[in-house]
Design a protein around this motif. Structure first.
Motif, PDB file in Angstrom:
ATOM      1  N   PHE A  81       0.827  -1.210   0.000  1.00 25.30           N
ATOM      2  CA  PHE A  81       0.000   0.000   0.000  1.00 25.30           C
ATOM      3  C   PHE A  81       0.866   1.266   0.000  1.00 25.30           C
ATOM      4  O   PHE A  81       0.566   2.229  -0.702  1.00 25.30           O
ATOM      5  N   LEU A  82       1.949   1.258   0.785  1.00 24.96           N
ATOM      6  CA  LEU A  82       2.832   2.423   0.816  1.00 24.96           C
ATOM      7  C   LEU A  82       3.505   2.647  -0.538  1.00 24.96           C
ATOM      8  O   LEU A  82       3.632   3.790  -0.987  1.00 24.96           O
ATOM      9  N   LEU A  83       3.931   1.566  -1.171  1.00 24.27           N
ATOM     10  CA  LEU A  83       4.561   1.699  -2.487  1.00 24.27           C
ATOM     11  C   LEU A  83       3.564   2.224  -3.515  1.00 24.27           C
ATOM     12  O   LEU A  83       3.899   3.076  -4.342  1.00 24.27           O
ATOM     13  N   THR A  84       2.337   1.747  -3.463  1.00 21.69           N
ATOM     14  CA  THR A  84       1.302   2.236  -4.377  1.00 21.69           C
ATOM     15  C   THR A  84       1.051   3.719  -4.157  1.00 21.69           C
ATOM     16  O   THR A  84       0.965   4.498  -5.112  1.00 21.69           O
ATOM     17  N   TRP A  85       0.941   4.132  -2.904  1.00 25.87           N
ATOM     18  CA  TRP A  85       0.731   5.546  -2.591  1.00 25.87           C
ATOM     19  C   TRP A  85       1.916   6.381  -3.082  1.00 25.87           C
ATOM     20  O   TRP A  85       1.728   7.433  -3.702  1.00 25.87           O
ATOM     21  N   ALA A  86       3.143   5.906  -2.810  1.00 25.62           N
ATOM     22  CA  ALA A  86       4.335   6.659  -3.218  1.00 25.62           C
ATOM     23  C   ALA A  86       4.418   6.766  -4.735  1.00 25.62           C
ATOM     24  O   ALA A  86       4.774   7.823  -5.275  1.00 25.62           O
ATOM     25  N   TYR A  87       4.077   5.693  -5.443  1.00 25.01           N
ATOM     26  CA  TYR A  87       4.102   5.720  -6.908  1.00 25.01           C
ATOM     27  C   TYR A  87       3.084   6.725  -7.446  1.00 25.01           C
ATOM     28  O   TYR A  87       3.404   7.532  -8.325  1.00 25.01           O
ATOM     29  N   ALA A  88       1.862   6.680  -6.911  1.00 26.73           N
ATOM     30  CA  ALA A  88       0.825   7.607  -7.378  1.00 26.73           C
ATOM     31  C   ALA A  88       1.215   9.051  -7.083  1.00 26.73           C
ATOM     32  O   ALA A  88       1.012   9.948  -7.912  1.00 26.73           O
ATOM     33  N   ARG A  89       1.778   9.290  -5.923  1.00 28.91           N
ATOM     34  CA  ARG A  89       2.212  10.649  -5.560  1.00 28.91           C
ATOM     35  C   ARG A  89       3.344  11.116  -6.480  1.00 28.91           C
ATOM     36  O   ARG A  89       3.337  12.241  -6.970  1.00 28.91           O
ATOM     37  N   HIS A  90       4.321  10.241  -6.702  1.00 24.04           N
ATOM     38  CA  HIS A  90       5.438  10.585  -7.585  1.00 24.04           C
ATOM     39  C   HIS A  90       4.942  10.892  -8.996  1.00 24.04           C
ATOM     40  O   HIS A  90       5.373  11.861  -9.623  1.00 24.04           O
ATOM     41  N   ALA A  91       4.029  10.062  -9.493  1.00 23.27           N
ATOM     42  CA  ALA A  91       3.487  10.287 -10.839  1.00 23.27           C
ATOM     43  C   ALA A  91       2.762  11.621 -10.898  1.00 23.27           C
ATOM     44  O   ALA A  91       2.933  12.386 -11.849  1.00 23.27           O
ATOM     45  N   ARG A  92       1.942  11.903  -9.890  1.00 27.48           N
ATOM     46  CA  ARG A  92       1.175  13.143  -9.886  1.00 27.48           C
ATOM     47  C   ARG A  92       2.088  14.369  -9.818  1.00 27.48           C
ATOM     48  O   ARG A  92       1.868  15.357 -10.523  1.00 27.48           O
ATOM     49  N   LEU A  93       3.125  14.306  -9.004  1.00 25.22           N
ATOM     50  CA  LEU A  93       3.983  15.478  -8.801  1.00 25.22           C
ATOM     51  C   LEU A  93       5.078  15.625  -9.838  1.00 25.22           C
ATOM     52  O   LEU A  93       5.517  16.746 -10.112  1.00 25.22           O
ATOM     53  N   ARG A  94       5.563  14.517 -10.409  1.00 26.57           N
ATOM     54  CA  ARG A  94       6.745  14.582 -11.269  1.00 26.57           C
ATOM     55  C   ARG A  94       6.527  14.234 -12.730  1.00 26.57           C
ATOM     56  O   ARG A  94       7.346  14.600 -13.560  1.00 26.57           O
ATOM     57  N   ARG A  95       5.454  13.481 -13.052  1.00 24.79           N
ATOM     58  CA  ARG A  95       5.332  13.018 -14.429  1.00 24.79           C
ATOM     59  C   ARG A  95       4.021  13.351 -15.108  1.00 24.79           C
ATOM     60  O   ARG A  95       3.988  13.465 -16.332  1.00 24.79           O
ATOM     61  N   ASP A  96       2.931  13.481 -14.397  1.00 24.76           N
ATOM     62  CA  ASP A  96       1.626  13.662 -15.044  1.00 24.76           C
ATOM     63  C   ASP A  96       1.551  14.927 -15.886  1.00 24.76           C
ATOM     64  O   ASP A  96       1.088  14.897 -17.020  1.00 24.76           O
ATOM     65  N   ARG A  97       1.969  16.062 -15.357  1.00 24.90           N
ATOM     66  CA  ARG A  97       1.880  17.319 -16.104  1.00 24.90           C
ATOM     67  C   ARG A  97       2.764  17.291 -17.352  1.00 24.90           C
ATOM     68  O   ARG A  97       2.296  17.603 -18.446  1.00 24.90           O
ATOM     69  N   PRO A  98       4.045  16.898 -17.241  1.00 22.72           N
ATOM     70  CA  PRO A  98       4.852  16.830 -18.470  1.00 22.72           C
ATOM     71  C   PRO A  98       4.304  15.825 -19.481  1.00 22.72           C
ATOM     72  O   PRO A  98       4.346  16.070 -20.689  1.00 22.72           O
ATOM     73  N   ALA A  99       3.758  14.705 -19.010  1.00 20.04           N
ATOM     74  CA  ALA A  99       3.193  13.716 -19.936  1.00 20.04           C
ATOM     75  C   ALA A  99       1.953  14.268 -20.620  1.00 20.04           C
ATOM     76  O   ALA A  99       1.745  14.057 -21.823  1.00 20.04           O
ATOM     77  N   LEU A 100       1.125  14.990 -19.883  1.00 22.31           N
ATOM     78  CA  LEU A 100      -0.056  15.608 -20.491  1.00 22.31           C
ATOM     79  C   LEU A 100       0.366  16.675 -21.502  1.00 22.31           C
ATOM     80  O   LEU A 100      -0.229  16.788 -22.574  1.00 22.31           O
ATOM     81  N   ASP A 101       1.398  17.433 -21.174  1.00 21.45           N
ATOM     82  CA  ASP A 101       1.917  18.422 -22.127  1.00 21.45           C
ATOM     83  C   ASP A 101       2.393  17.748 -23.402  1.00 21.45           C
ATOM     84  O   ASP A 101       2.136  18.235 -24.506  1.00 21.45           O
ATOM     85  N   LEU A 102       3.090  16.614 -23.263  1.00 20.40           N
ATOM     86  CA  LEU A 102       3.537  15.873 -24.445  1.00 20.40           C
ATOM     87  C   LEU A 102       2.350  15.357 -25.250  1.00 20.40           C
ATOM     88  O   LEU A 102       2.344  15.435 -26.476  1.00 20.40           O
TER      89      LEU A 102
END
Length: 182
Positions: A130-151
């Motif tokens: 559960f902690l790994l899932t939360w950390a992955y979702a948080r990392h994706a939201r903060l570090r990758r989602d916006r640049p991926a949406l821009d792409l």
């Protein structure tokens, strides 16, 4: 968060949800399985000739994006999180299995009442999942989602411009002038 100008161009205008101009709109999914009036499911396959022309230009766009620095940065951010996280989680899982197999006495040691070390370690597996899932979702939201949406938006805009250029080439110049007068 958006970490700098090198991660994508970003959206310049807002498009309402469900609008085909929206890059998140999926035309194939919106009509999938629906009846087309002939009591048969609607076909979602494009005609072969038109599909070949579009796929060639779409492939060029995707290859161009794949080579871009913004795409490579999104991939680097993913790998910097995913590879160490998988390695740590896998090591923890293997340690749990090996300890349960090789040291049953240690796992059977009571901690409090009927709760022993093995039970706590097993529950720890669920907790770390559960902690790994939360950390992955948080990392994706903060570090990758916006640049991926821009792409994705950039790819959508490039595809739209190519289609417009192809349509302009197909329409004779006299028809363009007549349409401009209307």
């Amino acid at each position: 968060m958006h970490d700098g100008p090198d991660v994508g161009t970003g959206r310049t205008d807002w498009v309402p949800a469900g609008d085909p101009r929206d890059p998140w709109h999926d035309a194939f999914a919106s009509g999938w399985g629906e009846l087309d009036g002939t009591v048969a499911p609607a076909s979602v396959a494009a005609p072969r000739a038109a599909g070949q022309q579009r796929s060639a230009s779409a492939a060029d766009i995707y290859l161009e994006v794949q080579r871009s620095e913004a795409f490579q940065e999104v991939r680097r951010r993913y790998r910097r999180f995913a590879f160490p996280a998988v390695a740590v989680f896998f090591a923890w899982y293997v340690a749990y299995v090996v300890t349960a197999t090789a040291a049953p006495g240690l796992m059977a040691r009571p901690v409090a009442g009927a709760v022993n070390v093995g039970l706590l370690a097993g529950l720890g597996q669920f907790l770390t999942t559960f902690l790994l899932t939360w950390a992955y979702a948080r990392h994706a939201r903060l570090r990758r989602d916006r640049p991926a949406l821009d792409l994705r938006w950039t790819v959508f805009e490039q595809k739209r411009k190519r289609v417009e250029q192809q349509e302009r080439r197909r329409v004779p110049s006299g028809a363009r002038e007549q349409e401009a007068e209307r």
